[in-house]
Write a protein that holds these residues in place. Sequence first.
Motif, short mmCIF file in Angstrom:
data_model
loop_
_atom_site.label_atom_id
_atom_site.label_comp_id
_atom_site.label_asym_id
_atom_site.label_seq_id
_atom_site.Cartn_x
_atom_site.Cartn_y
_atom_site.Cartn_z
N TYR A 1 0.72 -1.22 0.00
CA TYR A 1 0.03 -0.01 0.06
C TYR A 1 0.79 1.34 -0.12
N LEU A 2 1.80 1.18 0.66
CA LEU A 2 2.77 2.43 0.80
C LEU A 2 3.48 2.69 -0.47
N ALA A 3 3.86 1.66 -1.00
CA ALA A 3 4.49 1.57 -2.43
C ALA A 3 3.43 2.36 -3.48
N ILE A 4 2.31 1.69 -3.24
CA ILE A 4 1.34 2.21 -4.33
C ILE A 4 1.01 3.85 -4.07
N VAL A 5 0.82 4.20 -3.04
CA VAL A 5 0.59 5.63 -2.90
C VAL A 5 1.71 6.59 -3.33
N GLN A 6 2.81 6.15 -3.10
CA GLN A 6 4.01 6.85 -3.56
C GLN A 6 4.33 6.83 -4.99
N LEU A 7 3.93 5.66 -5.76
CA LEU A 7 3.82 5.72 -7.08
C LEU A 7 3.13 6.36 -7.65
N TYR A 8 1.81 6.54 -6.97
CA TYR A 8 0.67 7.28 -7.51
C TYR A 8 1.08 8.83 -7.38
#
Length: 838
Positions: free
Chosen positions: A747-754
């Motif tokens: 989730y943290l990775a997805i948010v930062q990629l977004y």
Amino acid sequence: MAQIRQLSLAFAFCWLNALLFAAWNFFITPAAAAAADDHAESVLHSEIARQNNQSLLWGPYRPNLYFGVRPRIPKGLMTGLMWGKIEGYADFQHNIRYTCEQNEGMKGYGWDEYDPRRGGVQSIHDTGNGIDITTSFVKVPGGAHGGNWAVRIKGTLHEDSPRDQKTIVVWYTTQEGEDSVLEAESSDEEFGYDGDVTLKGQSPALGSYKLVVTQGKGVTPKSDHDLSTIRGPGQTVVQSLTYPEEYLWQGKGILFRQMKEGVDWLVQNKYDVQDPPPPWQVYLLANKPGKGNVQIVQKVFEGDFEFDVLFSSESAGVEITSEDLTREVQAATESFEERFKSVFAPKEPFDADKYTKFGHSLFSNLIGGIGYFYGHSVVDRSYAPEYEEDNEGFWEDAAAARARNLQALEGPYELFTSIPSRPFFPRGFLWDEGFHLLPIADWDSDLALEIVHSWYNLMDDDGWIAREQILGAEARSKVPAEFQTQYPHYANPPTLFFIIDDFLDKLFKTNNGTRSASASAAAADIHESLATASLDNSEVGLEHLRRLYPLLERQFQWFRRTQAGDIKSYDREAFSSREAYRWRGRTPTHCLTSGLDDYPRPSPPHPGELHVDLLSWVGVMARTLSRVAGALGLEEEQETYRGILAAIERNLDDLHWSEEQGVYCDATVDAFEEHQLVCHKGYLSLFPFLTGLLPPDSPRLGPLLKFLGDEEEIWSNHGLRSLSKKDEFYGTAENYWRSPVWININYLAIVQLYNLALQDGPHKSTARNLYTRLRRNVVDTVYKSWEETGFAWEQYDPETGKGQRTQHFTGWTSLVVKIMAMEDLAPPPAGESVRDEL
């Protein structure tokens, strides 16, 4: 409407006070006017707090049970549901359900929909007993003790179950407190009750109340056996008992004890082996109603059944009925569906109905897993010198100190918290909580704040909060003895700072007029008014921050003091000689305090170690404190924290970046006591990125994104692996954080990629590609496993996507609800792989 008017009048009263003070201020000094404003704001804050407490007083706050209601008070009324089929004499002993367990053959269970301010519906698919149990729970506010509540309990036999299958159902009720009274009204029938059962109670905290267990619907089994002359024809029976309070939580044990007494009596006096009575009749308790702090209401049904439990507080002024329950369940269902559409509406490609049902389940089980815990904690405050961990081989010395068993009970304490897993982790975990509250705060920001305040109320004078909250004997019964003791030098990732950041974002947006008209209109509802009260009234929101700010500061300083790393002794080159940290509590194979348990670290452990994830977490704290200080107008303190954050960002590169590996790494010292990086590439390598500490133009982003998307490293079709496939420890030993996919980190990775995909820069296209693919991979993995097994899981196999480890892990795995609600960025061209893009 009466409920809405009640809240509106309360708020109106507060604002009228404020207006009167403002009018008076026209004629008085500025200092007096400011004091009057502060008073008005305090009145409003107090009123909202009171209303919140009333709205959230009652709930299924015993999440370790399949269903159990209690209030958020230390000495209160506690209830629980038990059931089991009774076709044979051994059935009930082996098939009774009470506490949630992983090995009971369930085909899924949990809340289909749930709102803590209204109620919801839970489905339990009990394959072992051949029955589905549905619990429909609602609350109706009113009075001074949280209002009334009710639950409908419905049992539906499976198609392959015998139509005449017998089921014993028990409603277990206890009342704590020396000055409390609980009594079952007597029955007109000799052997039981043909109609409703009424319990009447009174306690200092709850006032007077009535609890009615209705006769309900269902066939009562009959028996022609001689036993019918002393054990009635399957009627509802009540046993009223008095037990020491420390045993009240052991409902299953107390029930078995009473049953055994009855069976022993039958064997001695009435039992004829040549003419045995039916099993259900043997296990039917003798009817002995009266006063007692334990009230066991037992029913026996043949086939399907349904009955209600109705709790009415005398202060509410009106008793709740079964008709009220039917109406309120329907209203709660409709309200939940509408709110879910507005808060978590799944975006493409997850906008099909199946994903909506999936989202309902995961979020409802997260928020329905909120519990209230009260009791003593086991703490070792010996402050043994070995706990300083300053010598080489420190983990052996620390183990010897722990073996001296200098722990003691502290408290009692209370905690209002969400939990990771009802069957396996029914207690509070500090680093899990921040992840849990991210979706909860979207649904109900004031509920999230209640939980944050509850956690910070546990902080000691030094700034320490125990990383695992095991409060009371009931909570300890689920934890092996070797894991119960908490140590005041052990830290845990401070994820509650995520929630403070999130609240600041929402507060700024709401008070800049960005709240939608539909949301404002919806807030006319009493429940939603309370859910956003601290956002809709900016001064109330700021008052929360004022109260939390000194506690956040104290925790931050505790981290800097107790988890400090050593830069100066090893002549390390870094921008700041202060900002470096290492987790205490290390062993050669584990760093439990980091949350990443068995993730490989430098070996052997050394007092000169520095941990990149901990430095990142301290950076998160400094960033949030700077923002809070700014919101409160504390400009000097804001600049202080900005300076600390800048030093941390510089030291992340100076102390932890490996140019050769293209990732961030832990550090230790070599045989010559010189700085040395130890790179076990995986989640740890990404922490400065995952925590949002890298600007979009950072030169470190290119190598990190390349690593993140490499299928030979941590990228998989089911999410990011916790450890690189190339690492020597991949998939070894416990294999807990050494390969599996964890949803919180993904989730943290997805948010930062977004975030990166929305900003112009050299990595926008790569970030968009990775975001789109990772979002789909993670959601599909959790969904497919849920569809197959009926459960969310603690972690997922990176090769097959199958859920594994802890079952019914609806803690941070529920973050997929937020992931599904994120924007669907333009998908990459068909057939294009992540490796090609990179």
